[in-house]
Design a protein around this motif. Sequence first.
Motif, PDB file in Angstrom:
ATOM      1  N   ARG A   1       0.835  -1.203   0.000  1.00  0.00           N
ATOM      2  CA  ARG A   1       0.000   0.000   0.000  1.00  0.00           C
ATOM      3  C   ARG A   1       0.873   1.257   0.000  1.00  0.00           C
ATOM      4  N   GLU A   2       1.940   1.235   0.802  1.00  0.00           N
ATOM      5  CA  GLU A   2       2.842   2.386   0.856  1.00  0.00           C
ATOM      6  C   GLU A   2       3.573   2.574  -0.467  1.00  0.00           C
ATOM      7  N   LEU A   3       3.991   1.470  -1.081  1.00  0.00           N
ATOM      8  CA  LEU A   3       4.677   1.559  -2.371  1.00  0.00           C
ATOM      9  C   LEU A   3       3.752   2.165  -3.429  1.00  0.00           C
ATOM     10  N   LYS A   4       2.518   1.713  -3.451  1.00  0.00           N
ATOM     11  CA  LYS A   4       1.559   2.230  -4.424  1.00  0.00           C
ATOM     12  C   LYS A   4       1.323   3.720  -4.232  1.00  0.00           C
ATOM     13  N   HIS A   5       1.151   4.149  -2.980  1.00  0.00           N
ATOM     14  CA  HIS A   5       0.924   5.564  -2.705  1.00  0.00           C
ATOM     15  C   HIS A   5       2.169   6.402  -3.009  1.00  0.00           C
ATOM     16  N   SER A   6       3.342   5.813  -2.802  1.00  0.00           N
ATOM     17  CA  SER A   6       4.591   6.527  -3.109  1.00  0.00           C
ATOM     18  C   SER A   6       4.721   6.750  -4.608  1.00  0.00           C
ATOM     19  N   VAL A   7       4.318   5.754  -5.400  1.00  0.00           N
ATOM     20  CA  VAL A   7       4.347   5.913  -6.858  1.00  0.00           C
ATOM     21  C   VAL A   7       3.355   6.996  -7.284  1.00  0.00           C
ATOM     22  N   GLU A   8       2.181   6.990  -6.673  1.00  0.00           N
ATOM     23  CA  GLU A   8       1.184   8.021  -7.001  1.00  0.00           C
ATOM     24  C   GLU A   8       1.734   9.412  -6.691  1.00  0.00           C
ATOM     25  N   TYR A   9       2.412   9.528  -5.541  1.00  0.00           N
ATOM     26  CA  TYR A   9       3.027  10.791  -5.152  1.00  0.00           C
ATOM     27  C   TYR A   9       4.071  11.217  -6.185  1.00  0.00           C
ATOM     28  N   ALA A  10       4.932  10.266  -6.564  1.00  0.00           N
ATOM     29  CA  ALA A  10       6.003  10.560  -7.517  1.00  0.00           C
ATOM     30  C   ALA A  10       5.447  10.973  -8.877  1.00  0.00           C
ATOM     31  N   MET A  11       4.435  10.259  -9.342  1.00  0.00           N
ATOM     32  CA  MET A  11       3.872  10.543 -10.663  1.00  0.00           C
ATOM     33  C   MET A  11       3.130  11.886 -10.683  1.00  0.00           C
ATOM     34  N   THR A  12       2.626  12.286  -9.533  1.00  0.00           N
ATOM     35  CA  THR A  12       1.962  13.591  -9.446  1.00  0.00           C
ATOM     36  C   THR A  12       2.973  14.719  -9.594  1.00  0.00           C
ATOM     37  N   LEU A  13       4.180  14.520  -9.042  1.00  0.00           N
ATOM     38  CA  LEU A  13       5.218  15.551  -9.125  1.00  0.00           C
ATOM     39  C   LEU A  13       5.949  15.547 -10.464  1.00  0.00           C
ATOM     40  N   LEU A  14       5.895  14.433 -11.164  1.00  0.00           N
ATOM     41  CA  LEU A  14       6.659  14.262 -12.397  1.00  0.00           C
ATOM     42  C   LEU A  14       6.221  15.248 -13.483  1.00  0.00           C
ATOM     43  N   GLU A  15       7.191  15.913 -14.088  1.00  0.00           N
ATOM     44  CA  GLU A  15       6.894  16.844 -15.180  1.00  0.00           C
ATOM     45  C   GLU A  15       7.459  16.351 -16.503  1.00  0.00           C
ATOM     46  N   GLY A  16       8.632  15.719 -16.468  1.00  0.00           N
ATOM     47  CA  GLY A  16       9.234  15.204 -17.688  1.00  0.00           C
ATOM     48  C   GLY A  16       8.903  13.736 -17.903  1.00  0.00           C
ATOM     49  N   ARG A  17       9.846  12.981 -18.461  1.00  0.00           N
ATOM     50  CA  ARG A  17       9.623  11.566 -18.760  1.00  0.00           C
ATOM     51  C   ARG A  17      10.567  10.661 -17.986  1.00  0.00           C
ATOM     52  N   GLU A  18      11.307  11.251 -17.014  1.00  0.00           N
ATOM     53  CA  GLU A  18      12.203  10.436 -16.193  1.00  0.00           C
ATOM     54  C   GLU A  18      11.862  10.599 -14.719  1.00  0.00           C
ATOM     55  N   LEU A  19      11.657   9.478 -14.051  1.00  0.00           N
ATOM     56  CA  LEU A  19      11.363   9.478 -12.624  1.00  0.00           C
ATOM     57  C   LEU A  19      12.686   9.372 -11.873  1.00  0.00           C
ATOM     58  N   THR A  20      12.999  10.395 -11.077  1.00  0.00           N
ATOM     59  CA  THR A  20      14.276  10.452 -10.365  1.00  0.00           C
ATOM     60  C   THR A  20      14.040  10.541  -8.860  1.00  0.00           C
ATOM     61  N   LEU A  21      15.148  10.649  -8.099  1.00  0.00           N
ATOM     62  CA  LEU A  21      15.035  10.708  -6.639  1.00  0.00           C
ATOM     63  C   LEU A  21      14.263  11.922  -6.152  1.00  0.00           C
ATOM     64  N   GLU A  22      14.270  13.003  -6.926  1.00  0.00           N
ATOM     65  CA  GLU A  22      13.562  14.203  -6.474  1.00  0.00           C
ATOM     66  C   GLU A  22      12.045  13.995  -6.459  1.00  0.00           C
ATOM     67  N   HIS A  23      11.572  12.940  -7.107  1.00  0.00           N
ATOM     68  CA  HIS A  23      10.137  12.664  -7.114  1.00  0.00           C
ATOM     69  C   HIS A  23       9.727  11.674  -6.037  1.00  0.00           C
ATOM     70  N   ILE A  24      10.703  11.052  -5.393  1.00  0.00           N
ATOM     71  CA  ILE A  24      10.423  10.035  -4.374  1.00  0.00           C
ATOM     72  C   ILE A  24      10.124  10.717  -3.041  1.00  0.00           C
ATOM     73  N   PRO A  25       9.133  10.224  -2.265  1.00  0.00           N
ATOM     74  CA  PRO A  25       8.831  10.823  -0.959  1.00  0.00           C
ATOM     75  C   PRO A  25      10.081  10.958  -0.100  1.00  0.00           C
ATOM     76  N   HIS A  26      10.191  12.109   0.568  1.00  0.00           N
ATOM     77  CA  HIS A  26      11.411  12.438   1.302  1.00  0.00           C
ATOM     78  C   HIS A  26      11.705  11.443   2.418  1.00  0.00           C
ATOM     79  N   ASN A  27      10.634  10.880   3.037  1.00  0.00           N
ATOM     80  CA  ASN A  27      10.882   9.963   4.154  1.00  0.00           C
ATOM     81  C   ASN A  27      11.629   8.710   3.704  1.00  0.00           C
ATOM     82  N   ILE A  28      11.427   8.290   2.449  1.00  0.00           N
ATOM     83  CA  ILE A  28      12.136   7.119   1.922  1.00  0.00           C
ATOM     84  C   ILE A  28      13.618   7.440   1.775  1.00  0.00           C
ATOM     85  N   ILE A  29      13.890   8.589   1.179  1.00  0.00           N
ATOM     86  CA  ILE A  29      15.293   9.022   0.993  1.00  0.00           C
ATOM     87  C   ILE A  29      15.987   9.147   2.351  1.00  0.00           C
ATOM     88  N   SER A  30      15.312   9.825   3.301  1.00  0.00           N
ATOM     89  CA  SER A  30      15.912  10.066   4.616  1.00  0.00           C
ATOM     90  C   SER A  30      16.156   8.758   5.362  1.00  0.00           C
TER      91      SER A  30
END
Length: 465
Positions: free
Chosen positions: A371-400
């Motif tokens: 469930r968390e993975l699915k919501h994280s992808v939704e979060y990332a895809m909402t922020l995505l502007e180009g065609r490459e998904l990078t770390l800047e689109h991943i929820p900050h808590n995962i990175i931290s």
Amino acid sequence: MEQVNTEEMVKAILGSIDEAIHVVDNNGVTIFYNNIAAKHDGVSIEEVLGKHLLHAFPSLTAKTSTLLKVIASKKPIFHLPQTYKNIRGELIDTVNTTIPIIVNDNIVGAVEIAKDYSKMKLLSQKLMDLQSKLNITTKKPKKINGAKYTFEDILTVNKAVEHVKEQAKKIAKNASTVLVYGETGSGKELLVHAIHNESTRKSGAFIVQNCAALPENLLEGLLFGTVKGSYTGAVDRPGLFEIAHGGTLFLDEINSMPLELQAKLLRVLEDGLVRRVGSEYAYQVDVRVIVALNETPANCLKNNQLRPDLYYRLNVLSLEIPPLRARKDDITFLLKYFVASYNQSSAMEAIHINEEVYDYINNYSWPGNIRELKHSVEYAMTLLEGRELTLEHIPHNIISSVNKNNEVLIDRHHTIKPLREVLSQTEKTMIKSAIQTAQGNIQQAAKMLQIPRQTLQYKMKKFNL
């Protein structure tokens, strides 16, 4: 200055409160009854004050009166919903709390406080009726029996999960009780849906009830049904066991069910007889029961959350769903699937996933699982502007979290940040992620974060969430 009478002051205060208040002494005689209570019951204060409860309200009995029950048991009754028609024929919906009054270890009376929800309920019903009328010409939702998913919807490349699926397909063919356990968000309900749809009961009802969602008295009535007069406002109503006759009843988070109620559940599983609350008669039901735990059975038994006799009855057929962190091959597979699925539903072009993203998601513990993975992808895809998904689109808590585990608290530009700032941002992001994963359920989010609910509410206020 005129001396103020304390008793008169207390009566004035209680009389001004916008809730119904009814106080009786230990003999059941009313000693205080405010205007709101009189309005609820459709009587005057004079008709009740100084009289015994059963004289003032002939429809009540010692068994149905919550005030008399509390005097007899010396135990409070909290947040009990009541629905009844008063003398004027008005339908009243209240939520009542009844508390014993104890002085020097002796019970001297009881007080009942009732909050009226009649207007709110009526307004809600009117809004629903209005919405229904507006939707007459609109497309109606598809009616299903309650079980939406099949085994084809359980997507995995993990051998352990494939084995669970194969076991579940075999289990689906008989009518035995099934125990499913796994962490929150790991896919327990999906598996239960699939078992029902693979069974001979697939055309029957599929009923889901979360045992953590309701207090004991409400859950008992909901499961087993009620008869009119079993308590104030009770009506003849079938329980979920009767409604699910010929189908499947799924009881989720059964380890949250009070132990006394677990004993009653055990009796139903043993003989198939359901007795409505307050009834002398029993109903023979044909229901397949599937239960789920969000912890291991060993922990539930150790923490006294599960009766041993109920566990041994349930453990005839059991299925364990491993957490996502134990299924590394599924993390990458599901990430790609969710991204592709989001692409398709949003009519977007194909997305390239940066290799750094794979490194981080595979080193994250995923406490909220799929469930968390699915919501994280939704979060990332909402922020995505180009065609490459990078770390800047991943929820900050995962990175931290990954950086913390690696003992490297740096941002992606390798610039050292102040520790207090990183910790505060991490805390805020993890709380947001937990609330999102728990779909707004504060109690469940607090469990995931392993902090008290009050602490979570304080931090939500602190971070303005």
